[in-house]
Design an enzyme around this catalytic site. Structure first.
Site, mmCIF file in Angstrom:
data_model
loop_
_atom_site.group_PDB
_atom_site.id
_atom_site.type_symbol
_atom_site.label_atom_id
_atom_site.label_comp_id
_atom_site.label_asym_id
_atom_site.label_seq_id
_atom_site.Cartn_x
_atom_site.Cartn_y
_atom_site.Cartn_z
ATOM 1 N N GLY A 191 -2.178 -11.236 -12.331
ATOM 2 C CA GLY A 191 -0.765 -11.603 -12.333
ATOM 3 C C GLY A 191 -0.342 -12.359 -11.084
ATOM 4 O O GLY A 191 0.399 -13.335 -11.154
ATOM 5 N N CYS B 201 -5.811 5.674 -9.002
ATOM 6 C CA CYS B 201 -5.662 4.308 -9.476
ATOM 7 C C CYS B 201 -5.582 4.253 -10.992
ATOM 8 O O CYS B 201 -5.734 3.203 -11.589
ATOM 9 C CB CYS B 201 -6.759 3.413 -8.959
ATOM 10 N N CYS C 148 -6.562 14.103 -22.062
ATOM 11 C CA CYS C 148 -5.906 13.059 -21.285
ATOM 12 C C CYS C 148 -6.359 11.712 -21.855
ATOM 13 O O CYS C 148 -6.914 11.657 -22.943
ATOM 14 C CB CYS C 148 -6.238 13.169 -19.800
ATOM 15 N N ASP D 204 -12.806 -14.708 -9.318
ATOM 16 C CA ASP D 204 -12.536 -13.511 -10.128
ATOM 17 C C ASP D 204 -13.659 -13.371 -11.151
ATOM 18 O O ASP D 204 -14.027 -14.351 -11.784
ATOM 19 C CB ASP D 204 -11.176 -13.627 -10.847
ATOM 20 N N CYS E 187 -9.616 -5.984 15.088
ATOM 21 C CA CYS E 187 -9.102 -7.065 15.923
ATOM 22 C C CYS E 187 -8.734 -6.590 17.321
ATOM 23 O O CYS E 187 -8.267 -7.376 18.153
ATOM 24 C CB CYS E 187 -7.923 -7.767 15.250
ATOM 25 N N ASP F 7 -6.675 -6.499 -6.723
ATOM 26 C CA ASP F 7 -5.993 -5.310 -7.226
ATOM 27 C C ASP F 7 -6.633 -4.022 -6.725
ATOM 28 O O ASP F 7 -6.421 -2.969 -7.290
ATOM 29 C CB ASP F 7 -5.979 -5.327 -8.759
ATOM 30 N N ASN F 8 -7.436 -4.120 -5.655
ATOM 31 C CA ASN F 8 -8.045 -2.874 -5.185
ATOM 32 C C ASN F 8 -8.237 -2.888 -3.673
ATOM 33 O O ASN F 8 -8.325 -3.946 -3.040
ATOM 34 C CB ASN F 8 -9.379 -2.622 -5.900
ATOM 35 N N CYS G 269 -7.105 -1.347 17.322
ATOM 36 C CA CYS G 269 -7.608 -1.694 15.988
ATOM 37 C C CYS G 269 -9.131 -1.829 16.017
ATOM 38 O O CYS G 269 -9.673 -2.505 16.883
ATOM 39 C CB CYS G 269 -6.982 -3.013 15.521
ATOM 40 N N CYS H 126 -3.386 -7.325 11.637
ATOM 41 C CA CYS H 126 -4.307 -7.322 10.507
ATOM 42 C C CYS H 126 -4.090 -6.008 9.758
ATOM 43 O O CYS H 126 -3.390 -5.112 10.222
ATOM 44 C CB CYS H 126 -5.756 -7.504 10.951
ATOM 45 N N LEU I 93 -1.881 -10.020 -20.862
ATOM 46 C CA LEU I 93 -1.068 -11.199 -21.185
ATOM 47 C C LEU I 93 0.412 -11.044 -20.862
ATOM 48 O O LEU I 93 1.102 -12.028 -20.665
ATOM 49 C CB LEU I 93 -1.254 -11.578 -22.657
#
Ligand SMILES: [Zn+2]
Lengths: 89, 426
Positions: free
Chosen positions: B61, B209, B381, B82, B270, B152-153, B267, B193, B91
């Site tokens: 998306g 997730c 489930c 991807d 960085c 997405d992860n 960090c 970062c 969709l």
């Protein structure tokens, strides 16, 4: 005094509300970042589930949870936003 | 001396009327007209776009929206990574794909759409239908100027973050889930970062997730904002969201801008004494999802004796010799979509909530009373993961009640696969 809380994303689900106020007594302040988070979790216990995954912002400025002993001053009407990072895409 | 005499006469050549144009073709000028006339962008911005190389990781998306804007705006080079294929459930939000594209590689289709939208880009856009890994990530990042995180992860997000810091590239990162979107630009000049905020990805990977619902427009909005920031980075405009996190709450229609911390000197990536010098899975955790992981210690998977297969459950339904009832641990919203009639809905959240346990116990107890001789409960489930966790929790809650608790192996997915191919899945 009252401080406004703004819960976002998963924090909203776990707190059960998007907006709340929390009463601060004179003895409690000044808060450290750590003691404020502890008070939040006492009031909204399920936030404990994501206590390591939270961003706290005081009047839209980041509070450093990696430095829990840093103190900060809260005033009447201040806002604390509570949000976890969102990862979906 | 009179003023008139001080005027130098123009030479013939300078009087000669000629046309001129910027270093853009007539076609380019026509195509980009509406942004060329903007004083903040103009010819300078357009030329910068033509020279810029964009890497977009994730063609979901966010990626659909970001890529079509980047190619439309004249991105010189656009590489889309991807390895997923298009599914029907994509969709509603992945707006560059059509029903006819189901089954095709997302990156391949998105590149086609970008080419059709704008054939004038300096290089044709390129699709890489592979997973982003520690082996290919750094090289890809180095070959581009602006990196867009449309993944997405958590694993991929940290992989990109690490590569961008190691290769000194700005990372325009957005995300979308349910009704919420976020955006920030990491590692742009002295902006933070990802690891400055959350050093260890493993902590974030513990987030469940399987709550993967999202409203269609949210990733579209966030992807468009991401393209806007990427264009500003490339065109040398002031970058708004470096060091600032934007949070969009679609339910209340609110945008919040949260000023982040400066770079964290501690960090691990960085900071001054950084320990992460290469891309390695040791620092990245895992790219597989954990389910919820709270108070059930160690491995919560059930042994085979505590599970019932779909076909055995179907047989049990027909025989009716062993009174049995079903507990559905999905959310009430999911229960409305499809499921087993007369099951008792006890959402996973209520089983995990200490304060709700008494109510849960009462509901179960009442149900057991209603079915004389009932000695067994089957937990259902969607996929058969939460149900295993739920059996553990219910065994605690019902410790003093003589009842056999099992879970439906494979959940509703298993039921569709082995019993009823017409059963819907979501
Ligand atoms: Zn950092």
């Amino acid at each position: 005094m009252d401080v406004n809380l703004k819960f976002l994303a998963l924090a909203k689900d776990l707190a059960g509300t998007g907006d709340a106020t929390i009463r601060i007594t004179a003895e409690e302040s000044p808060f450290t970042v750590g003691s404020f988070l502890a008070k939040l979790i006492r009031t909204f216990p399920r936030l404990g589930e994501i206590k390591d995954q939270l961003i706290l912002a005081h009047n839209l400025e980041y509070l450093d949870l990696q430095n829990p002993s840093a103190s900060f001053e809260l005033k009447e009407g201040d806002e604390i936003a509570v949000l976890p990072p969102v990862s979906g895409g | 001396m009179s003023e008139i005499s001080q005027i130098t006469l123009l030479k013939n050549a300078e009087l000669h009327h000629e046309t001129y144009k910027a270093e853009l073709s007539a076609e380019e000028i026509g195509r980009y007209a509406r942004q060329l006339v903007l004083p903040n962008f103009g010819v300078k911005g357009q030329l910068a776009m033509r020279n810029a190389k964009f890497l977009v990781v994730g063609a979901g998306g966010l990626g659909c929206s970001a890529c079509i804007h980047l190619s439309g705006s004249g991105a010189g080079k656009l590489t889309i990574v991807d390895h997923d294929r298009i599914e029907a459930s994509n969709l509603h939000r992945q707006i560059m794909y059509t029903t006819a594209d189901i089954g095709r590689f997302k990156a391949e289709v998105l590149v086609e759409r970008c080419k059709n939208s704008n054939p004038l880009t300096l290089y044709p856009p390129e699709a890489l239908c592979v997973a982003l890994t520690t082996d290919n990530c750094l090289e890809l990042v180095r070959a581009h100027d602006v990196i867009l995180d449309c993944t997405d992860n958590v694993y991929a997000r940290y992989l990109l973050n690490d590569a961008c810091v190691l290769a000194s590239r700005p990372l325009v990162s957005a995300s979308a889930l349910k009704f919420d979107g976020q955006l920030t630009v990491y590692n742009f000049r002295d902006s933070v970062c990802r690891r400055c905020l959350f050093p260890d990805p493993k902590i974030l990977q513990a987030q469940s997730c399987d709550d993967n619902g999202v409203m269609g427009p949210v990733p579209g909005i966030m992807g468009a904002l991401q393209a806007m920031e990427a264009i500003k980075v490339a065109a040398g405009l002031e970058v708004t969201f470096a060091g600032i996190k934007l949070h969009y709450d679609a339910l209340t229609g609110s945008f919040y801008r949260i000023k982040l911390r400066p770079r964290n000197p501690l960090c691990p990536l960085c900071g001054a004494a950084s320990v992460i010098r290469t891309l390695s899975d040791d620092h990245l955790g895992t790219n597989t999802c954990f389910s919820r992981q709270p108070e059930v210690p160690g491995n919560f998977l059930l042994d085979q004796d505590s599970r019932i297969s779909s076909s055995d459950l179907a047989t049990a339904f027909k025989s009716e010799t062993v009174p049995n009832f079903l507990v559905d641990v999905r959310t009430p919203a999911e229960v409305q979509i499809c499921g087993f009639r007369n099951s008792l809905n006890l959402p996973m959240d209520s089983l995990l909530d200490e304060n709700a346990r008494q109510t849960v116990r009462q509901k179960l107890y009442q149900k057991l009373q209603e079915i004389p001789g009932c000695s067994s409960v089957t937990v259902v489930c969607r996929r058969g993961n939460d149900s295993q966790m739920a059996v553990h929790l219910l065994r605690k809650i019902l410790a003093d009640v003589p009842v056999i608790l099992k879970d439906l192996e494979g959940g509703l997915y298993g039921w569709k696969r082995d019993v009823d191919p017409n059963f819907p899945i979501y």
